[in-house]
Design an enzyme around this catalytic site. Sequence first.
Site: not given
Length: 374
Positions: A38, A133, A148
């Site tokens: 990330s 996805r 998040y």
Amino acid sequence: MKCVDKTGQEIYSKIAGYDSVLPSANPLKEDAVVKLASATKLITSIALLQCVERGLILLDDPLSKILPELAEQEILTDVSGSDFTFAKRKNEFTSRHLLSHTSGLGYPFLHPLLAKRAATRGDQKPSLIVTDRYSMPFVFEPGEGWLYGCSLDWAGIVVRRLNNDITLEDYFVDNIWKKVGLSAPFPRFNIATHPEYDARKMHLAHRTSDDGTLEHMDSWILDNEKDQAGGEGLSCTTADYVAVLADLISDSPKLLDPSTIDLMFSPQLVPKSPSIDMVFQLRLAWDTVSGPIAAEDVNHGLGGLLCVGAVPEIGQPGNTLAWGGACNVVWWINRDVGVAGWFATQQTPFGNAVVTKLVNAWKKDFWAKFRAKG
């Protein structure tokens, strides 16, 4: 562990190998390639802000036409067995929402309703194609909460579509890496296809919960062979990433205008609002990058967690922008004093007690030495 000042000069550096269970483990070299996970999100954030600067889109423009996959997505309000309950979405979602995680889009493993939905649908092997996805419902109205999640993966799609469907890798080479003075080999997605990078990767290890030892892992997680995800997919060296951090604190930045960098460091959440409460509900996602910070001192900028208040226990000053990645990499930037820092290892799980203790010790040591030098 490395820290630089606004001229890009290294002012703190330490390197150490794994406390590995394998006696044959190779010594760690500074040109080792690490998976960013990330920490990719900062690079994608800069890319989208560059598009805003060039007038390709405004920060608060609706994104439904650019991301039609999300245009009709509603808000998931309940999951009962195989029955899903939705509410019509009233608010448009924007680049600002994506960059600040206020879009209402999440990760299934971090939100109970999305987790139930995924389990009910049998999403055991999600598609590697980013738009498939992360084609999922919202869980709150854009701009009315914080979660998040996959917002920066969608931001990467926005960057690609605003630039004639260029790959993210090619966009980053021309608009990020070359601008900060890097030369090939550049940071890459799917490094298995780049032998010069693959040969230098720092292998992943897993810290067990039983006795805290490290076990070698053969897999190179999040290396997507079919697509390039703006929220998780890059691999790079320490020097590569630190070059970006140094540019953002430079007096003459090359990546973004100073006024845009100011925006990155501007709090996007209303203090004491439900959004701040939602940030704290997911403290596990950012505790390692922030240090032991108080609730009233946390916000979110455009590109990372914004520690608006100081963290006295480790000496960290206020107005520090920070984030990290699942392989236990951490970055932070403080423009007020003109320094930035980078920590990288390659182990799971993220934010385990050993790594968190080490990150806080590193910061405490750095800030003490930095202040002692005046």
